[in-house]
Design an enzyme around this catalytic site. Structure first.
Site, short mmCIF file in Angstrom:
data_model
loop_
_atom_site.label_atom_id
_atom_site.label_comp_id
_atom_site.label_asym_id
_atom_site.label_seq_id
_atom_site.Cartn_x
_atom_site.Cartn_y
_atom_site.Cartn_z
N GLU A 153 1.77 -18.49 5.29
CA GLU A 153 1.67 -17.33 4.44
C GLU A 153 1.91 -16.02 5.23
O GLU A 153 1.22 -15.55 6.10
CB GLU A 153 0.18 -17.29 3.88
CG GLU A 153 -0.24 -15.79 3.24
CD GLU A 153 -1.73 -15.63 2.90
OE1 GLU A 153 -2.40 -16.53 2.86
OE2 GLU A 153 -2.11 -14.30 2.74
N ARG A 203 1.77 -6.92 5.49
CA ARG A 203 1.15 -5.82 6.08
C ARG A 203 2.32 -5.30 7.03
O ARG A 203 1.61 -4.27 7.63
CB ARG A 203 0.04 -6.46 6.98
CG ARG A 203 -1.04 -7.04 5.92
CD ARG A 203 -2.18 -7.54 7.01
NE ARG A 203 -2.85 -8.46 6.06
CZ ARG A 203 -4.07 -8.93 6.42
NH1 ARG A 203 -4.54 -8.77 7.55
NH2 ARG A 203 -4.65 -9.41 5.54
N LYS A 240 -8.37 -17.32 -4.10
CA LYS A 240 -8.74 -17.03 -2.74
C LYS A 240 -10.28 -16.44 -2.80
O LYS A 240 -10.47 -15.49 -3.64
CB LYS A 240 -7.66 -16.02 -2.25
CG LYS A 240 -8.13 -15.35 -0.77
CD LYS A 240 -6.96 -14.59 -0.25
CE LYS A 240 -7.29 -14.08 1.05
NZ LYS A 240 -6.11 -13.53 1.58
C1 3PG Z 1 -6.33 -12.48 5.10
O1 3PG Z 1 -5.36 -11.49 4.62
O2 3PG Z 1 -6.34 -13.65 4.51
C2 3PG Z 1 -7.15 -12.20 6.24
O3 3PG Z 1 -7.26 -11.07 7.12
C3 3PG Z 1 -7.22 -13.25 7.01
O4 3PG Z 1 -8.38 -13.09 7.76
P1 3PG Z 1 -8.87 -13.51 9.14
O5 3PG Z 1 -7.87 -12.85 10.01
O6 3PG Z 1 -10.21 -13.16 9.32
O7 3PG Z 1 -8.68 -15.17 9.50
#
Ligand code: 3PG
Length: 214
Positions: free
Chosen positions: A41, A45, A129
């Site tokens: 994924e 960002r 999700k």
């Molecule tokens: C996401 O966008 O799914 C999260 O930022 C991932 O979360 P994590 O960095 O706490 O694993």
């Protein structure tokens, strides 16, 4: 559920990737593939996201690549043009969800409360999700969702790592876990793909162990 979402569930693990440079895309995808996780994924960002998705699609086609942190319809279009096979969103944006459903693009929108789950059901979505998982009630919240929403499965993401993965994955309404712990962006940026591969292999192994316990 679409075949793509079934594949994600079968792996049980979604690496959430933030790439500062698209140059990291190919070696990272190769490391994931070699570690037994042919799934990525790539989050919108950074400005590198669409290019990174395109490179993985072309150069490491055995990796199923999707777009994460999708906030707008325009980003969906960029992602699909680049070859993305699925879309993940942090929250529930009806415009984004509607576009994906209409164009048969597999999507797991983020929700963290009953209203969000029902918004998903309204669009016929039964895999969502759960974000941000740890600070939104974590395991207890997912157990509570299991009462009224027996047909819905979740991909909890946000604050999950090797230490707390098991308690989530044991839940019957959890299809897969998302997280960035096996693909730390600083290690990726530093080109430490062996390390990323090691973390990913460990995570894949952990999921197998937990699932084999039933
Ligand atoms: C996401 O966008 O799914 C999260 O930022 C991932 O979360 P994590 O960095 O706490 O694993």
């Amino acid at each position: 559920m679409s075949k793509v979402l079934e594949t994600i569930s079968s792996h049980g693990l979604v690496p959430v990737i933030k790439l500062d440079s698209a140059d990291s895309a190919e070696p990272l995808a190769t490391a994931l593939l070699e570690a037994g996780l042919p799934l990525a994924e790539v989050t919108f960002r950074t400005a590198a996201a669409a290019d990174a998705i395109a490179r993985i699609t072309k150069r490491v086609p055995d990796v199923l690549v999707g777009a994460g942190t999708v906030l707008t319809v325009d980003q969906i279009k960029q992602a699909m043009d680049a070859g993305a096979r699925f879309v993940v969103t942090p929250g529930f944006n009806p415009r984004v969800v509607e576009y994906c459903v209409k164009h048969e693009i597999p999507i797991t929108p983020g929700v963290n409360n009953p209203s969000g789950v029902e918004a998903g059901l309204e669009f016929g979505l039964t895999l969502l999700k759960f974000f941000p998982a740890e600070v939104s009630g974590g395991v207890a919240m997912l157990k509570a969702f299991g009462g009224p929403y027996g047909e819905v499965s979740f991909v909890p993401t946000g604050g999950i790592n090797a230490a707390n993965l098991e308690q989530y994955l044991k839940l019957k309404n959890v299809a897969a876990i998302g997280g960035s712990w096996m693909v730390p962006s600083d290690r990726v940026a530093a080109g430490e793909f062996d390390h990323v591969g090691k973390l990913t292999r460990e995570a894949v192994e952990l999921v197998k162990q937990i699932r084999s316990k039933g």
